[in-house]
Design an enzyme around this catalytic site. Structure first.
Site, short mmCIF file in Angstrom:
data_model
loop_
_atom_site.label_atom_id
_atom_site.label_comp_id
_atom_site.label_asym_id
_atom_site.label_seq_id
_atom_site.Cartn_x
_atom_site.Cartn_y
_atom_site.Cartn_z
N GLU A 160 0.83 -1.20 0.00
CA GLU A 160 0.00 0.00 0.00
C GLU A 160 0.87 1.26 0.00
O GLU A 160 0.57 2.22 -0.72
CB GLU A 160 -0.96 -0.02 1.19
CG GLU A 160 -2.10 -1.01 1.05
CD GLU A 160 -1.72 -2.48 1.16
OE1 GLU A 160 -2.55 -3.33 0.78
OE2 GLU A 160 -0.60 -2.81 1.62
N ASP A 188 1.85 13.38 -14.72
CA ASP A 188 0.70 13.74 -15.55
C ASP A 188 0.39 15.23 -15.46
O ASP A 188 0.10 15.87 -16.48
CB ASP A 188 -0.52 12.92 -15.14
CG ASP A 188 -1.75 13.30 -15.95
OD1 ASP A 188 -1.69 13.22 -17.19
OD2 ASP A 188 -2.76 13.68 -15.34
#
EC number: 4.6.1.17
Length: 169
Positions: free
Chosen positions: A122, A136
């Site tokens: 995680e 991005d």
């Protein structure tokens, strides 16, 4: 790796006795506090770094969006990594360090849980997706950014005890 035979020889835990992929049965494990911290590094041009630092990226708050993406990713790890257990995480923190001399952004995620299995995947997923989100958000000005240095820094809790990067040698 775990120790699957009486001699304590290391073995991969996600395979059954026939070599087939299998989810580890954690039902007999004790619930303990589990913590894991991971990091990633996104390197970029100085101009890109300056835009992140000043809040000048056209898409908006780069670090804020990357933080939310990292938290969301930690919560969805079992959907992305086939043999990970779905977990009710207690806490996910994603933090950033701006490194102007490199220029780079260091991402660190810490995940906490009281449960029967660790949260290393995680934490690693959180920093990975936060780094991808940062890329991005900034790719319009710098497609040459690199993502690297993804690693587990620390984990504690469970039968295998505590791990700290650098202590293994």
């Amino acid at each position: 790796m775990g120790t699957g035979d009486p001699g304590g020889a290391p073995r991969l835990t996600h395979f059954d006795e026939h070599g087939n992929a299998a989810m580890v049965d954690v039902s007999a494990k004790a619930e303990t506090e589990r913590v894991a911290t991971a990091e990633a590094l996104v390197s970029m041009r100085p101009e890109t770094f300056a835009l992140i630092e000043s809040g000048g990226i056209a898409k908006g708050d780069v670090l804020g969006v990357a933080r939310i993406a990292g938290i969301m990713a930690a919560k969805r790890t079992a959907d992305l990594i086939p043999l990970c257990h779905p977990l009710a995480l207690s806490r996910v923190a994603v933090d950033f360090a701006l490194l102007p001399d490199r220029p780079a952004v260091r991402i660190e995620a810490t995940v906490t849980l009281k449960g029967r299995t660790g949260v290393e995947m995680e934490a690693l997923t959180a920093v990975s997706v936060a780094a991808l989100t940062l890329y991005d958000m900034c790719k319009a000005v710098d497609r040459g950014m690199t993502i690297g240095g993804i690693r587990l820094l620390h984990k504690s809790g469970g039968k295998s005890g505590t791990y700290r990067a650098g202590d293994e040698a």
